[in-house]
Design a protein around this motif. Structure first.
Motif, PDB file in Angstrom:
ATOM      1  N   VAL A  26       0.823  -1.218   0.000  1.00 22.75           N
ATOM      2  CA  VAL A  26       0.000   0.000   0.000  1.00 22.75           C
ATOM      3  C   VAL A  26       0.855   1.266   0.000  1.00 22.75           C
ATOM      4  N   GLY A  27       2.178   1.101   0.002  1.00 19.42           N
ATOM      5  CA  GLY A  27       3.074   2.252  -0.039  1.00 19.42           C
ATOM      6  C   GLY A  27       3.097   3.071   1.233  1.00 19.42           C
ATOM      7  N   ALA A  28       3.035   2.396   2.377  1.00 19.97           N
ATOM      8  CA  ALA A  28       3.000   3.101   3.665  1.00 19.97           C
ATOM      9  C   ALA A  28       4.271   2.828   4.465  1.00 19.97           C
ATOM     10  N   ASP A  29       4.872   3.899   4.960  1.00 19.40           N
ATOM     11  CA  ASP A  29       6.023   3.801   5.859  1.00 19.40           C
ATOM     12  C   ASP A  29       5.464   3.880   7.281  1.00 19.40           C
ATOM     13  N   VAL A  30       5.481   2.767   7.994  1.00 19.37           N
ATOM     14  CA  VAL A  30       4.799   2.658   9.284  1.00 19.37           C
ATOM     15  C   VAL A  30       5.809   2.506  10.414  1.00 19.37           C
ATOM     16  N   ASP A  31       5.633   3.299  11.467  1.00 17.55           N
ATOM     17  CA  ASP A  31       6.438   3.167  12.678  1.00 17.55           C
ATOM     18  C   ASP A  31       5.654   2.359  13.698  1.00 17.55           C
ATOM     19  N   VAL A  46       1.290  -0.005  18.998  1.00 18.97           N
ATOM     20  CA  VAL A  46       0.655   1.023  18.187  1.00 18.97           C
ATOM     21  C   VAL A  46       1.444   1.171  16.890  1.00 18.97           C
ATOM     22  N   LEU A  47       0.722   1.159  15.771  1.00 21.33           N
ATOM     23  CA  LEU A  47       1.320   1.451  14.476  1.00 21.33           C
ATOM     24  C   LEU A  47       1.008   2.901  14.156  1.00 21.33           C
ATOM     25  N   SER A  48       2.018   3.653  13.756  1.00 22.17           N
ATOM     26  CA  SER A  48       1.855   5.088  13.510  1.00 22.17           C
ATOM     27  C   SER A  48       2.250   5.404  12.072  1.00 22.17           C
ATOM     28  N   HIS A  49       1.436   6.270  11.440  1.00 22.58           N
ATOM     29  CA  HIS A  49       1.724   6.671  10.064  1.00 22.58           C
ATOM     30  C   HIS A  49       1.182   8.078   9.831  1.00 22.58           C
ATOM     31  N   GLY A  52       0.146  15.217  11.280  1.00 20.00           N
ATOM     32  CA  GLY A  52      -1.010  16.095  11.366  1.00 20.00           C
ATOM     33  C   GLY A  52      -1.834  15.748  12.589  1.00 20.00           C
ATOM     34  N   PRO A  53      -3.109  16.136  12.582  1.00 16.97           N
ATOM     35  CA  PRO A  53      -3.967  15.816  13.724  1.00 16.97           C
ATOM     36  C   PRO A  53      -4.054  14.301  13.926  1.00 16.97           C
ATOM     37  N   ALA A  54      -4.012  13.887  15.178  1.00 22.35           N
ATOM     38  CA  ALA A  54      -4.019  12.454  15.495  1.00 22.35           C
ATOM     39  C   ALA A  54      -5.415  11.861  15.376  1.00 22.35           C
ATOM     40  N   VAL A  55      -5.459  10.658  14.818  1.00 24.13           N
ATOM     41  CA  VAL A  55      -6.679   9.866  14.728  1.00 24.13           C
ATOM     42  C   VAL A  55      -6.350   8.486  15.279  1.00 24.13           C
ATOM     43  N   VAL A  56      -7.068   8.069  16.315  1.00 24.01           N
ATOM     44  CA  VAL A  56      -6.846   6.755  16.920  1.00 24.01           C
ATOM     45  C   VAL A  56      -7.773   5.754  16.237  1.00 24.01           C
ATOM     46  N   LEU A  57      -7.198   4.658  15.767  1.00 24.13           N
ATOM     47  CA  LEU A  57      -7.937   3.619  15.060  1.00 24.13           C
ATOM     48  C   LEU A  57      -7.977   2.357  15.910  1.00 24.13           C
ATOM     49  N   LEU A  75      -4.630   8.673   3.905  1.00 23.95           N
ATOM     50  CA  LEU A  75      -4.844   9.736   4.898  1.00 23.95           C
ATOM     51  C   LEU A  75      -3.515  10.239   5.455  1.00 23.95           C
ATOM     52  N   ARG A  76      -2.626  10.601   4.578  1.00 22.77           N
ATOM     53  CA  ARG A  76      -1.267  11.005   4.976  1.00 22.77           C
ATOM     54  C   ARG A  76      -1.233  12.316   5.762  1.00 22.77           C
ATOM     55  N   HIS A  77      -2.292  13.112   5.681  1.00 20.18           N
ATOM     56  CA  HIS A  77      -2.297  14.400   6.371  1.00 20.18           C
ATOM     57  C   HIS A  77      -2.798  14.290   7.802  1.00 20.18           C
ATOM     58  N   PHE A  78      -2.962  13.061   8.261  1.00 18.52           N
ATOM     59  CA  PHE A  78      -3.321  12.778   9.644  1.00 18.52           C
ATOM     60  C   PHE A  78      -2.267  11.868  10.237  1.00 18.52           C
ATOM     61  N   ARG A  79      -2.077  11.971  11.530  1.00 16.91           N
ATOM     62  CA  ARG A  79      -1.223  11.006  12.229  1.00 16.91           C
ATOM     63  C   ARG A  79      -2.135   9.872  12.674  1.00 16.91           C
ATOM     64  N   LEU A  80      -2.099   8.769  11.946  1.00 20.60           N
ATOM     65  CA  LEU A  80      -2.937   7.625  12.257  1.00 20.60           C
ATOM     66  C   LEU A  80      -2.241   6.759  13.295  1.00 20.60           C
ATOM     67  N   LEU A  81      -2.937   6.467  14.361  1.00 15.61           N
ATOM     68  CA  LEU A  81      -2.423   5.639  15.453  1.00 15.61           C
ATOM     69  C   LEU A  81      -3.328   4.417  15.560  1.00 15.61           C
ATOM     70  N   ALA A  82      -2.875   3.315  14.972  1.00 19.74           N
ATOM     71  CA  ALA A  82      -3.658   2.080  14.951  1.00 19.74           C
ATOM     72  C   ALA A  82      -3.171   1.178  16.080  1.00 19.74           C
TER      73      ALA A  82
END
Length: 115
Positions: A26-31, A46-49, A52-57, A75-82
């Motif tokens: 999917v072309g995602a660099d995930v921390d 937690v996987l982070s990608h 921007g504003p944080a969104v908890v998944l 959704l690269r303009h958000f900090r996704l926290l899965a």
């Protein structure tokens, strides 16, 4: 039919390998990082990608944080926290008491957000 249970270390490596392939597809660099939840003492991954504003998944039952991988690239303009919820993915196992699942879930979400 005989079912074999792989060793824990092998399970972790298989999860990591599958996720690495998924994130590449999917072309995602995930921390990745781990949180120790203050109230329960459970350790969750937690996987982070993104930035921007944080969104908890939070995923559903029998899934893990990688289920959100398709969103990571879009959704690269958000900090996704899965979050790998307890008992899923690479987070600590959890024991649920019968009849207390809703209260446990509420406490767990509060704990994650506080952490």
């Amino acid at each position: 039919m005989i079912h074999q249970t792989p060793a824990t270390g092998n399970r972790e490596q298989r999860i990591r390998d599958a996720e690495r392939n998924l994130f590449a597809a999917v072309g995602a660099d995930v921390d990745e990082f781990f949180l120790t939840l203050p109230r329960t003492g459970l350790r969750v991954r937690v996987l982070s990608h993104g930035q921007g504003p944080a969104v908890v998944l939070l995923h559903g039952v029998t899934e893990n944080a990688a289920i959100w991988a398709p969103l990571f690239a879009n959704l690269r303009h958000f900090r996704l926290l899965a979050v790998d919820l307890p008992g899923h993915g690479l987070s600590d196992p959890a024991t649920f008491r019968r009849g207390q699942v809703r209260e446990h879930a509420r406490q767990l979400i509060d704990d994650i957000l506080d952490a």
